[in-house]
Motif scaffolding. Structure first.
Motif, PDB file in Angstrom:
ATOM      1  N   GLN A  86     -12.584  -6.094 -32.890  1.00 45.08           N
ATOM      2  CA  GLN A  86     -13.642  -6.962 -33.409  1.00 45.08           C
ATOM      3  C   GLN A  86     -14.475  -6.243 -34.464  1.00 45.08           C
ATOM      4  O   GLN A  86     -14.848  -6.839 -35.481  1.00 45.08           O
ATOM      5  CB  GLN A  86     -14.529  -7.439 -32.260  1.00 45.08           C
ATOM      6  CG  GLN A  86     -13.813  -8.368 -31.283  1.00 45.08           C
ATOM      7  CD  GLN A  86     -14.694  -8.774 -30.115  1.00 45.08           C
ATOM      8  OE1 GLN A  86     -15.449  -7.967 -29.589  1.00 45.08           O
ATOM      9  NE2 GLN A  86     -14.591 -10.025 -29.701  1.00 45.08           N
ATOM     10  N   SER A 213     -11.577 -15.770 -42.721  1.00 46.29           N
ATOM     11  CA  SER A 213     -11.774 -16.962 -41.895  1.00 46.29           C
ATOM     12  C   SER A 213     -10.817 -16.989 -40.704  1.00 46.29           C
ATOM     13  O   SER A 213     -11.223 -17.270 -39.569  1.00 46.29           O
ATOM     14  CB  SER A 213     -11.582 -18.214 -42.751  1.00 46.29           C
ATOM     15  OG  SER A 213     -11.718 -19.381 -41.965  1.00 46.29           O
ATOM     16  N   GLY A 216     -11.678 -14.269 -38.236  1.00 48.15           N
ATOM     17  CA  GLY A 216     -12.914 -14.621 -37.556  1.00 48.15           C
ATOM     18  C   GLY A 216     -12.669 -15.618 -36.436  1.00 48.15           C
ATOM     19  O   GLY A 216     -13.305 -15.552 -35.374  1.00 48.15           O
ATOM     20  N   ALA A 217     -11.734 -16.536 -36.671  1.00 51.12           N
ATOM     21  CA  ALA A 217     -11.406 -17.529 -35.645  1.00 51.12           C
ATOM     22  C   ALA A 217     -10.788 -16.857 -34.422  1.00 51.12           C
ATOM     23  O   ALA A 217     -11.036 -17.263 -33.281  1.00 51.12           O
ATOM     24  CB  ALA A 217     -10.437 -18.564 -36.220  1.00 51.12           C
ATOM     25  N   THR A 219     -11.441 -13.855 -33.313  1.00 50.48           N
ATOM     26  CA  THR A 219     -12.434 -13.082 -32.556  1.00 50.48           C
ATOM     27  C   THR A 219     -13.569 -13.952 -32.019  1.00 50.48           C
ATOM     28  O   THR A 219     -14.446 -13.452 -31.308  1.00 50.48           O
ATOM     29  CB  THR A 219     -13.043 -11.967 -33.438  1.00 50.48           C
ATOM     30  OG1 THR A 219     -13.605 -12.550 -34.620  1.00 50.48           O
ATOM     31  CG2 THR A 219     -11.988 -10.953 -33.832  1.00 50.48           C
ATOM     32  N   SER A 220     -13.552 -15.234 -32.340  1.00 54.51           N
ATOM     33  CA  SER A 220     -14.585 -16.136 -31.823  1.00 54.51           C
ATOM     34  C   SER A 220     -14.382 -16.354 -30.327  1.00 54.51           C
ATOM     35  O   SER A 220     -13.369 -15.946 -29.748  1.00 54.51           O
ATOM     36  CB  SER A 220     -14.519 -17.485 -32.550  1.00 54.51           C
ATOM     37  OG  SER A 220     -13.302 -18.159 -32.237  1.00 54.51           O
ATOM     38  N   THR A 221     -15.329 -17.021 -29.689  1.00 53.75           N
ATOM     39  CA  THR A 221     -15.259 -17.247 -28.246  1.00 53.75           C
ATOM     40  C   THR A 221     -13.962 -17.921 -27.820  1.00 53.75           C
ATOM     41  O   THR A 221     -13.370 -17.571 -26.790  1.00 53.75           O
ATOM     42  CB  THR A 221     -16.448 -18.115 -27.791  1.00 53.75           C
ATOM     43  OG1 THR A 221     -17.671 -17.468 -28.161  1.00 53.75           O
ATOM     44  CG2 THR A 221     -16.427 -18.317 -26.282  1.00 53.75           C
ATOM     45  N   GLY A 223     -11.130 -17.941 -29.620  1.00 50.88           N
ATOM     46  CA  GLY A 223      -9.958 -17.310 -30.201  1.00 50.88           C
ATOM     47  C   GLY A 223      -9.281 -16.346 -29.240  1.00 50.88           C
ATOM     48  O   GLY A 223      -9.818 -16.016 -28.176  1.00 50.88           O
ATOM     49  N   GLY A 226     -11.279 -13.190 -28.608  1.00 46.80           N
ATOM     50  CA  GLY A 226     -12.507 -13.569 -27.902  1.00 46.80           C
ATOM     51  C   GLY A 226     -12.237 -13.897 -26.443  1.00 46.80           C
ATOM     52  O   GLY A 226     -12.995 -13.484 -25.553  1.00 46.80           O
TER      53      GLY A 226
END
Length: 281
Positions: A86, A213, A216-217, A219-221, A223, A226
């Motif tokens: 991350q 982008s 980032g998706a 590593t998002s909650t 993803g 995540g």
């Protein structure tokens, strides 16, 4: 000197993982436990024989503590590695934003600098991922998705074909690393510097924008990275709870057994014939 509290500490050691150094350590957590004395031995001091008997009696249960400690170390190592993914992605995203903020007014010199910065950042991210793929996150599915997205984004932008847009601008991908052909880059900048700048970043459509982008998706909650991070955190918490419960039980058992074996030892030394039932009664 062997005491009840020092013996109990054997069953209450905490294993922690230091993300900064990548090492594990064991710390004595006995301070939170009762340093109980016994009627048979008010000082709490134990003989080597009594300590050995307590240790032997609780050996099967302490194996469970060791297993939990191993699980904790593994979980904390994975969580640290996911954090490194991350962090590396966040560093790349920061660079991508910088490219976007200067692309509209960039000169040939600015674009050249941006291209070099992009290539350096991409290669640094790829190197970090490769290191984790061969180490703490070997065969990890989330990390594999990150690597796949990186390659696919560059392929879509023409970085893997000699006729692609990125390759024409002197940027090509080989073996997971980007390289710059200075001759091609100079020619492309001479022809249209803004077009080269737009390849990297421009209204969210540049390769750096799209890559930022997509990563980032992940590593998002919701993803892949995540979700793995959340799952690892939950597993560590559950394991710590189990270990705390087992530690408390073992510490109490160690104290009780120490008292019992000390009574037996003292009864034997005095020639008494105290039975186990007498001690328990």
């Amino acid at each position: 000197m062997i005491t009840i509290s020092s013996l109990a500490a054997t069953y209450s050691s905490a294993v922690t993982y230091n993300a900064a150094t990548g090492t594990t350590s064991t710390t004595d957590a006995s301070a939170s436990n009762t340093t109980a004395s016994t009627t048979a031995n008010p000082s709490g001091q134990l003989s080597a024989a009594v300590a050995a008997k307590v240790t032997q009696a609780l050996a099967p249960a302490t194996a469970g503590i060791k297993q939990l400690n191993t699980s904790l170390t593994q979980g904390q190592t994975k969580l640290s590695a996911l954090g490194q993914v991350q962090s590396a992605i966040a560093d790349f995203q920061t660079l991508a934003k910088t490219l976007g903020s200067s692309s509209t007014t960039a000169t040939s010199a600015d674009v050249t600098k941006n291209v070099k910065s992009f290539v350096t950042a991409y290669n640094a991210l790829n190197t970090k991922l490769a290191s984790l793929q061969s180490g703490d996150l070997k065969t990890d599915p989330g990390l594999a998705q990150v690597s796949a997205q990186m390659t696919q984004t560059l392929r879509d932008a023409g970085g893997t074909s000699s006729t692609g847009a990125l390759s024409k601008a002197g940027i090509s991908l080989s073996g997971g690393q980007l390289t710059i052909d200075s001759t091609k880059l100079t020619a492309a900048l001479s022809a249209n510097p803004s077009a080269v700048a737009g390849l990297l970043s421009g209204n969210g459509n540049g390769v750096a924008d799209r890559l930022s982008s997509k990563l980032g998706a992940l590593t998002s909650t919701g993803g892949a990275i995540g979700r793995e991070t959340s799952a690892a955190t939950r597993d560590i918490s559950a394991t710590e709870t189990k270990r705390a419960t087992l530690t408390k039980t073992l510490t109490a058992q160690a104290t009780a057994l120490a008292a019992l074996y000390t009574q037996q030892e003292q009864a034997g030394a005095s020639g008494g014939a105290t039975s186990l039932f007498d001690m328990m009664g």
